[in-house]
Write a protein that holds these residues in place. Structure first.
Motif, mmCIF file in Angstrom:
data_model
loop_
_atom_site.group_PDB
_atom_site.id
_atom_site.type_symbol
_atom_site.label_atom_id
_atom_site.label_comp_id
_atom_site.label_asym_id
_atom_site.label_seq_id
_atom_site.Cartn_x
_atom_site.Cartn_y
_atom_site.Cartn_z
ATOM 1 N N GLN A 176 0.907 -1.010 -0.179
ATOM 2 C CA GLN A 176 -0.205 0.086 0.544
ATOM 3 C C GLN A 176 0.834 1.483 0.020
ATOM 4 N N PRO A 177 0.599 1.986 -0.379
ATOM 5 C CA PRO A 177 0.913 3.422 -0.052
ATOM 6 C C PRO A 177 1.232 3.958 1.299
ATOM 7 N N VAL A 178 2.315 4.764 1.478
ATOM 8 C CA VAL A 178 3.137 4.665 2.777
ATOM 9 C C VAL A 178 3.203 6.174 2.734
ATOM 10 N N SER A 179 2.534 6.937 3.792
ATOM 11 C CA SER A 179 3.066 8.757 3.381
ATOM 12 C C SER A 179 4.182 8.926 5.050
ATOM 13 N N LEU A 180 5.249 9.262 5.128
ATOM 14 C CA LEU A 180 6.084 8.951 6.434
ATOM 15 C C LEU A 180 5.557 10.479 6.819
ATOM 16 N N VAL A 181 4.832 11.170 6.943
ATOM 17 C CA VAL A 181 4.239 12.048 7.568
ATOM 18 C C VAL A 181 4.218 12.718 8.929
ATOM 19 N N VAL A 186 16.573 12.222 9.299
ATOM 20 C CA VAL A 186 17.122 10.750 10.531
ATOM 21 C C VAL A 186 15.171 10.045 10.535
ATOM 22 N N GLU A 187 14.993 10.878 10.830
ATOM 23 C CA GLU A 187 12.881 11.032 11.203
ATOM 24 C C GLU A 187 13.129 10.310 10.478
ATOM 25 N N LEU A 188 13.023 10.400 9.215
ATOM 26 C CA LEU A 188 11.891 10.041 8.011
ATOM 27 C C LEU A 188 12.659 8.816 8.365
ATOM 28 N N ALA A 189 13.616 8.687 8.242
ATOM 29 C CA ALA A 189 14.420 6.819 7.717
ATOM 30 C C ALA A 189 13.365 6.552 8.835
ATOM 31 N N VAL A 238 11.871 2.276 8.777
ATOM 32 C CA VAL A 238 12.162 1.600 8.785
ATOM 33 C C VAL A 238 10.665 0.914 9.756
ATOM 34 N N ASP A 239 10.708 1.795 10.868
ATOM 35 C CA ASP A 239 10.081 0.909 12.122
ATOM 36 C C ASP A 239 8.570 0.685 11.873
ATOM 37 N N GLY A 240 7.904 1.854 11.086
ATOM 38 C CA GLY A 240 6.600 0.979 10.639
ATOM 39 C C GLY A 240 6.754 0.113 9.851
ATOM 40 N N ASP A 254 7.553 -2.969 11.712
ATOM 41 C CA ASP A 254 6.111 -3.228 12.779
ATOM 42 C C ASP A 254 5.102 -4.154 12.148
ATOM 43 N N PHE A 255 4.139 -3.930 10.916
ATOM 44 C CA PHE A 255 3.927 -4.234 10.242
ATOM 45 C C PHE A 255 3.908 -5.097 9.275
ATOM 46 N N GLY A 256 5.033 -5.827 8.974
ATOM 47 C CA GLY A 256 5.591 -6.506 8.389
ATOM 48 C C GLY A 256 5.682 -6.732 7.006
#
Length: 368
Positions: A281-286, A305-308, A312-314, A317-319
């Motif tokens: 799915q599309p994923v905005s990182l805002v 750094v926060e964006l990256a 990665v964490d998202g 978490d969602f596999g």
């Protein structure tokens, strides 16, 4: 399985007013409890569309205009040069009305609303109008609307088209663009200016004009996503879709809305680009910037750094994970923390290499 392109951009914009509200102030929005600088999606889509002119042939693009009848009439006179401007305009209007497009009651060269037409559609309308000029029978709605079927205009395929009078000819947009937001709290400032009258008497020390202009500076997070399958369906060809994606990456990344550009000369290029091909799915990182980063001269590097890390964490978490991920970063935004966060996930690339690699990945994923 649907394929998407997600494009994440961080861009430092100096004092400017590239997108204004109805009072002339830079647009803004509250996010994470603080006021942010905002640039509307419409403004950046318009800028990207203008950028296509340098990347694609005119025949691959559309025109969003109320002067559709005038454009058809111009093409018609190329086919039937013996026609006067008034005659050509009359036949052009008949074709548009036959297609169900409402004409302006006061201006015969204009439709009553903006219509997004491809160059091929304008040509097909002109051919139908030439038939009317030759004495053919009255044009049916079915034949007139057939001219609007099978558009190959890249900008229409990306950004869609709505025809209120012919909803069956609407084109679903393959691209979505988020309103750009500053990653930090942004405060609008005022430029007090005066203008001198070159011909004022020597004893007149006053200004010829006095005024103020509002401006803001910020590090913006920009995001756009393209549904590759919808784009391919709109264009009718997967190869054409991959080429359109490459043009979109370049046009969207390097474009800039033109508000107050002569006043501020604010044209900059992105400092960080993360391009990812996804099949989930599309994923905005805002949301990485719900907590505003410190705007102390390190906002750009901190935001990267926060964006990256959020990306990665998202996915952890969602596999999920992107099928392809590439990034471009300049020296100001590059830090050991950023490179560490992206290690194993994304590949560094120059801008040309990023574009071609994404195009190849889009072709590969779309063909599965």
């Amino acid at each position: 399985m649907t394929t998407y392109l997600d494009l994440h951009i961080l861009q430092l914009v100096p004092p400017s007013c590239i997108n204004r509200d109805d009072t002339g102030s830079p647009k803004s929005a509250r996010f994470g409890g603080v006021e942010r600088h905002r640039v509307s999606s419409q403004a950046w889509k318009r800028a990207a569309r203008k950028g296509f002119a340098d990347l694609l042939d005119a025949e691959q693009l559309g025109e969003r205009t109320k002067y559709g009848a005038l454009r058809v009439a111009e093409k018609l006179r190329g086919l039937r040069p013996e026609l006067s401007e008034e005659e050509a305009l009359e036949f052009a209007g008949e074709v548009l009305k036959a297609a169900g497009i409402t004409m302006d009651r006061k201006h015969t060269d204009q439709t009553s609303y903006l219509v997004f037409l491809s160059r091929q559609e304008i040509e097909r309308f002109a051919e139908l109008a030439a038939g009317l000029a030759d004495g053919n029978e009255k044009l049916s709605k079915k034949d007139a609307r057939a001219a609007l079927v099978g558009t190959t205009a890249v900008d229409i395929a990306l950004f869609g088209r709505m025809l209120a009078d012919a909803p069956e000819l609407n084109v679903d947009a393959a691209c979505q663009v988020e309103h750009a937001l500053s990653v930090h709290k942004a405060t609008t400032e005022f430029d007090y200016f005066t203008a001198v009258d070159d011909n004022a008497p020597e004893d007149n020390a006053g200004a010829g004009m006095i005024g103020t202009v509002e401006f803001v500076s910020s590090t913006l997070y920009r995001y756009a996503t393209v549904d590759i399958d919808t784009l391919a369906a709109n264009l009718g060809d997967r190869t054409a879709a991959a080429q359109a994606v490459e043009a979109f990456i370049q046009a969207f990344s390097l474009s800039m809305p033109t508000g107050k550009q002569n006043t501020f000369a604010n044209r900059t290029r992105p400092d960080f680009i993360l391009a990812e091909v996804r099949t989930d799915q599309p994923v905005s990182l805002v949301n990485a910037f719900e907590k505003p980063v410190a705007n102390d001269g390190t906002a750009l590097a901190s935001a990267a750094v926060e964006l990256a890390r959020y990306a990665v964490d998202g996915d952890r978490d969602f596999g999920t994970k992107p099928a392809t991920s590439l990034f471009l970063v300049n020296e100001r935004a590059s830090t050991p923390e950023l490179l560490s966060a992206l290690d194993g996930r994304s590949t560094a690339a120059s801008f040309p290499d990023l574009i071609s690699a994404v195009g190849a990945a889009v072709s590969e994923e779309s063909g599965k």
